[in-house]
Scaffold this motif. Structure first.
Motif, mmCIF file in Angstrom:
data_model
loop_
_atom_site.group_PDB
_atom_site.id
_atom_site.type_symbol
_atom_site.label_atom_id
_atom_site.label_comp_id
_atom_site.label_asym_id
_atom_site.label_seq_id
_atom_site.Cartn_x
_atom_site.Cartn_y
_atom_site.Cartn_z
ATOM 1 N N THR A 268 0.816 -1.220 0.000
ATOM 2 C CA THR A 268 0.000 0.000 0.000
ATOM 3 C C THR A 268 0.848 1.268 0.000
ATOM 4 O O THR A 268 0.325 2.359 0.224
ATOM 5 N N GLY A 269 2.145 1.119 -0.262
ATOM 6 C CA GLY A 269 3.020 2.282 -0.354
ATOM 7 C C GLY A 269 3.234 2.988 0.966
ATOM 8 O O GLY A 269 3.519 4.188 0.993
ATOM 9 N N ALA A 270 3.091 2.295 2.066
ATOM 10 C CA ALA A 270 3.275 2.865 3.408
ATOM 11 C C ALA A 270 2.433 4.125 3.605
ATOM 12 O O ALA A 270 2.833 5.070 4.267
ATOM 13 N N ASN A 271 1.244 4.117 3.030
ATOM 14 C CA ASN A 271 0.306 5.225 3.174
ATOM 15 C C ASN A 271 -0.525 4.966 4.441
ATOM 16 O O ASN A 271 -1.674 4.538 4.380
ATOM 17 N N TYR A 272 0.081 5.228 5.599
ATOM 18 C CA TYR A 272 -0.514 4.877 6.886
ATOM 19 C C TYR A 272 -1.795 5.644 7.198
ATOM 20 O O TYR A 272 -2.616 5.178 7.971
ATOM 21 N N ARG A 273 -1.964 6.811 6.632
ATOM 22 C CA ARG A 273 -3.173 7.586 6.888
ATOM 23 C C ARG A 273 -4.387 6.943 6.218
ATOM 24 O O ARG A 273 -5.506 7.075 6.695
ATOM 25 N N ARG A 274 -4.151 6.236 5.115
ATOM 26 C CA ARG A 274 -5.255 5.604 4.389
ATOM 27 C C ARG A 274 -5.365 4.100 4.685
ATOM 28 O O ARG A 274 -6.457 3.568 4.833
ATOM 29 N N PHE A 275 -4.227 3.409 4.735
ATOM 30 C CA PHE A 275 -4.201 1.957 4.938
ATOM 31 C C PHE A 275 -3.451 1.650 6.232
ATOM 32 O O PHE A 275 -2.316 2.087 6.397
ATOM 33 N N ASN A 276 -4.087 0.851 7.101
ATOM 34 C CA ASN A 276 -3.404 0.568 8.357
ATOM 35 C C ASN A 276 -3.989 -0.660 9.042
ATOM 36 O O ASN A 276 -4.989 -1.225 8.599
ATOM 37 N N TYR A 277 -3.343 -1.026 10.128
ATOM 38 C CA TYR A 277 -3.801 -2.087 11.018
ATOM 39 C C TYR A 277 -5.128 -1.662 11.626
ATOM 40 O O TYR A 277 -5.260 -0.534 12.103
ATOM 41 N N LEU A 278 -6.123 -2.547 11.577
ATOM 42 C CA LEU A 278 -7.413 -2.247 12.196
ATOM 43 C C LEU A 278 -7.619 -2.996 13.504
ATOM 44 O O LEU A 278 -8.337 -2.529 14.373
ATOM 45 N N GLY A 279 -7.035 -4.188 13.596
ATOM 46 C CA GLY A 279 -7.238 -4.958 14.811
ATOM 47 C C GLY A 279 -6.965 -6.428 14.608
ATOM 48 O O GLY A 279 -6.069 -6.810 13.857
ATOM 49 N N GLU A 280 -7.750 -7.236 15.297
ATOM 50 C CA GLU A 280 -7.543 -8.683 15.353
ATOM 51 C C GLU A 280 -8.801 -9.396 14.868
ATOM 52 O O GLU A 280 -9.895 -8.857 14.960
ATOM 53 N N TRP A 281 -8.606 -10.622 14.400
ATOM 54 C CA TRP A 281 -9.749 -11.453 14.055
ATOM 55 C C TRP A 281 -9.455 -12.876 14.494
ATOM 56 O O TRP A 281 -8.300 -13.273 14.624
ATOM 57 N N HIS A 282 -10.495 -13.608 14.776
ATOM 58 C CA HIS A 282 -10.371 -15.044 14.977
ATOM 59 C C HIS A 282 -11.743 -15.673 14.809
ATOM 60 O O HIS A 282 -12.750 -14.982 14.696
ATOM 61 N N THR A 283 -11.736 -16.990 14.779
ATOM 62 C CA THR A 283 -12.985 -17.711 14.583
ATOM 63 C C THR A 283 -13.473 -18.305 15.896
ATOM 64 O O THR A 283 -12.701 -18.511 16.827
ATOM 65 N N HIS A 284 -14.757 -18.551 15.926
ATOM 66 C CA HIS A 284 -15.411 -19.274 17.012
ATOM 67 C C HIS A 284 -16.252 -20.383 16.368
ATOM 68 O O HIS A 284 -17.479 -20.294 16.349
ATOM 69 N N PRO A 285 -15.613 -21.414 15.818
ATOM 70 C CA PRO A 285 -16.402 -22.429 15.107
ATOM 71 C C PRO A 285 -17.391 -23.173 15.998
ATOM 72 O O PRO A 285 -18.415 -23.650 15.509
ATOM 73 N N SER A 286 -17.131 -23.263 17.275
ATOM 74 C CA SER A 286 -18.001 -24.018 18.182
ATOM 75 C C SER A 286 -18.805 -23.141 19.130
ATOM 76 O O SER A 286 -19.531 -23.651 19.982
ATOM 77 N N PHE A 287 -18.654 -21.823 18.998
ATOM 78 C CA PHE A 287 -19.312 -20.901 19.929
ATOM 79 C C PHE A 287 -19.959 -19.761 19.145
ATOM 80 O O PHE A 287 -19.768 -19.632 17.947
ATOM 81 N N SER A 288 -20.664 -18.897 19.856
ATOM 82 C CA SER A 288 -21.274 -17.731 19.221
ATOM 83 C C SER A 288 -20.166 -16.780 18.727
ATOM 84 O O SER A 288 -19.033 -16.837 19.205
ATOM 85 N N VAL A 289 -20.526 -15.907 17.805
ATOM 86 C CA VAL A 289 -19.538 -14.971 17.258
ATOM 87 C C VAL A 289 -19.297 -13.770 18.174
ATOM 88 O O VAL A 289 -18.568 -12.863 17.809
ATOM 89 N N HIS A 290 -19.871 -13.786 19.343
ATOM 90 C CA HIS A 290 -19.655 -12.680 20.269
ATOM 91 C C HIS A 290 -18.406 -12.932 21.114
ATOM 92 O O HIS A 290 -18.060 -14.076 21.398
ATOM 93 N N PRO A 291 -17.705 -11.868 21.511
ATOM 94 C CA PRO A 291 -16.441 -12.046 22.237
ATOM 95 C C PRO A 291 -16.633 -12.662 23.620
ATOM 96 O O PRO A 291 -17.587 -12.334 24.327
ATOM 97 N N SER A 292 -15.706 -13.534 23.957
ATOM 98 C CA SER A 292 -15.679 -14.107 25.307
ATOM 99 C C SER A 292 -15.054 -13.077 26.242
ATOM 100 O O SER A 292 -14.479 -12.078 25.802
ATOM 101 N N SER A 293 -15.121 -13.336 27.541
ATOM 102 C CA SER A 293 -14.484 -12.417 28.496
ATOM 103 C C SER A 293 -12.972 -12.393 28.255
ATOM 104 O O SER A 293 -12.339 -11.343 28.388
#
Length: 162
Positions: A74-99
């Motif tokens: 992305t040409g190191a254009n940090y103002r436009r493209f950047n890290y947003l966060g984390e993702w993971h799956t919950h194949p056996s549980f609801s898609v809501h975050p655990s504690s």
């Protein structure tokens, strides 16, 4: 906050989720800022080895490499493209975050001087084909708040994206 989910990103994520089966997988999510509080999910890293049936902890080195490659593309254009966060799956549980998920994300935004906010994106495949997801925004010294997820086809109607 709004997060647009393009078809190509969902297909790629679904592919990894099918391969992992009942094991949790995840990584980083990277995005493009379209306007204030509206982002498009552009890419993600995936660690398809570390997870178990009930937990996922990512390997920092592998994902740092993915983030570096993203910035290079992305040409190191940090103002436009950047890290947003984390993702993971919950194949056996609801898609809501655990504690445990909530505490990990609160620690991320509280302990890192570089991260002002982070999104936690959790997904699962229901009956092997139906993609379900939710996302929450974490900001230092605030309670988590839901992120509005918009599928790409609806995004065309709402934002006129070509």
């Amino acid at each position: 906050m709004k997060l647009l989910l393009p078809n190509n990103v969902m297909r790629k994520m679904r592919f990894h989720m099918l391969r992992a089966g009942r094991r949790e997988i995840g990584g980083l999510i990277m995005g493009e800022e379209l306007s204030e509080q509206t982002f498009r999910l552009v890419d993600f890293s995936v660690d398809s080895i570390s997870g178990t049936r009930s937990s996922f902890v990512r390997d920092d080195k592998q994902h740092e490499r993915a983030l570096s490659n993203f910035f290079e593309k992305t040409g190191a254009n940090y103002r436009r493209f950047n890290y947003l966060g984390e993702w993971h799956t919950h194949p056996s549980f609801s898609v809501h975050p655990s504690s445990q998920d909530i505490h990990a994300m609160q620690d991320l935004v509280s302990c890192s001087g570089d991260v002002n906010f982070a999104v936690l994106f959790i997904a699962k495949l229901k009956w092997y084909w139906r993609f379900e997801a939710c996302a929450y925004l974490f900001v230092r010294e605030h309670l988590p708040s839901p992120v509005e997820l918009i599928h790409e086809s609806k995004a065309f109607l709402n934002y006129g994206i070509k």
